[in-house]
Scaffold this active site. Structure first.
Site, PDB file in Angstrom:
ATOM      1  N   ASP A  11       0.865  -1.173   0.000  1.00 21.80           N
ATOM      2  CA  ASP A  11       0.000   0.000   0.000  1.00 21.80           C
ATOM      3  C   ASP A  11       0.905   1.228   0.000  1.00 21.80           C
ATOM      4  O   ASP A  11       1.750   1.386   0.891  1.00 21.80           O
ATOM      5  CB  ASP A  11      -0.899   0.018   1.235  1.00 21.80           C
ATOM      6  CG  ASP A  11      -1.941  -1.088   1.198  1.00 21.80           C
ATOM      7  OD1 ASP A  11      -2.311  -1.508   0.088  1.00 21.80           O
ATOM      8  OD2 ASP A  11      -2.390  -1.522   2.272  1.00 21.80           O
ATOM      9  N   ASP A 130     -13.452  -3.913  -1.674  1.00 15.02           N
ATOM     10  CA  ASP A 130     -13.327  -3.788  -0.228  1.00 15.02           C
ATOM     11  C   ASP A 130     -14.707  -4.069   0.347  1.00 15.02           C
ATOM     12  O   ASP A 130     -15.679  -3.400  -0.003  1.00 15.02           O
ATOM     13  CB  ASP A 130     -12.868  -2.382   0.171  1.00 15.02           C
ATOM     14  CG  ASP A 130     -11.486  -2.059  -0.377  1.00 15.02           C
ATOM     15  OD1 ASP A 130     -10.658  -2.985  -0.486  1.00 15.02           O
ATOM     16  OD2 ASP A 130     -11.235  -0.872  -0.693  1.00 15.02           O
TER      17      ASP A 130
END
Length: 252
Positions: A11, A130
């Site tokens: 990330d 997500d």
């Protein structure tokens, strides 16, 4: 039998690798180019680089970073974050990315998936979802890095996206993210068994057993993790040897 893939995820925020818990409390985890090169050397099958603030801050993933990454690794890598057009994808692929990941933009404009699949081939299009299980026991889609809840159920969106041309699903359980308590086996299994594309499980990997479980019990094609690799809690070569000892086919 197809080999199961191990995929470290990096990330990216402001050019650095970060990691949090349940999408919050981010801490620095190192230089993404150096980490990517290390994981490639250790035997990772693929890498995923996600600019986690790109969509929220209306920024585009830096093509220069992608170019640097491509110059240091020899395995496929996927790039996501702020991708909303054919042009965005063209720039990333031209700088060395092998696949791209779309999330919020694809949900808001589903036709984007169809356009990308027709332009670059569906094998290039990874749909990132997500998702969080709510009190009613259903898994719902979240957008903008987990900040915005929708009323759309995870499986319904995944199925529609595959019909539109998504070639792979990257499924992240927000309930499990960063907890190291194991992957979300139920929703992963539903997608992996009912959809005709590979499913990458993400969120919750903390032990070698967790990886074996998500392959054996949830039929995942790949498993993605971050902090356990970044902070050297599990080494990829050790993980692969463990999985092989459990009868799981991996590339050594």
């Amino acid at each position: 039998m197809l080999t199961k893939r191990i995929i470290p995820c990096l990330d990216i925020k402001d050019g650095r690798t970060v990691k949090g818990v349940n999408f919050e409390s981010l801490r620095d985890a190192g230089d993404p180019v150096e980490l990517g090169a290390l994981y490639a050397k250790e035997g990772a099958d693929e890498l995923v680089f996600l600019d986690i603030t790109a969509t929220n801050e209306k920024r585009k993933t830096l093509s220069e970073l992608v170019k640097r990454i491509a110059g240091h690794i020899n395995i496929p890598f996927t790039v996501g974050g702020g991708i909303s057009s054919v042009q965005d994808v063209s720039v990333l692929l031209n700088n060395g990315a092998d696949k791209i990941s779309v999330n919020t933009a694809a949900f808001k404009t589903p036709e984007l998936i169809d356009s990308l699949a027709k332009e670059f081939g569906r094998q290039c299009v990874v749909l990132a979802i997500d998702t969080r299980m709510e009190d009613d026991g259903e898994w719902y889609v979240y957008l903008n890095g987990g900040r915005v809840k929708t009323e759309t159920k995870c499986f319904d969106w995944a199925k529609r996206a595959v019909d539109l041309g998504a070639g792979e699903i990257l499924l992240t359980s927000m309930n499990h993210d960063g907890t190291k308590k194991g992957f979300a086996l139920d929703i992963t299994k539903k997608l992996a068994t009912e959809l005709p594309v590979p499913v990458i499980a993400s969120g919750g990997g903390g032990t070698m057993e967790h990886f074996a479980d998500v392959y054996n019990d949830a039929n995942a094609d790949a498993a993605l993790a971050a902090s356990i690799f970044h902070f050297k809690e599990i080494a990829i070569p050790d993980l692969k040897r463990y999985l092989q000892s459990r009868g799981i086919v991996v590339r050594l």
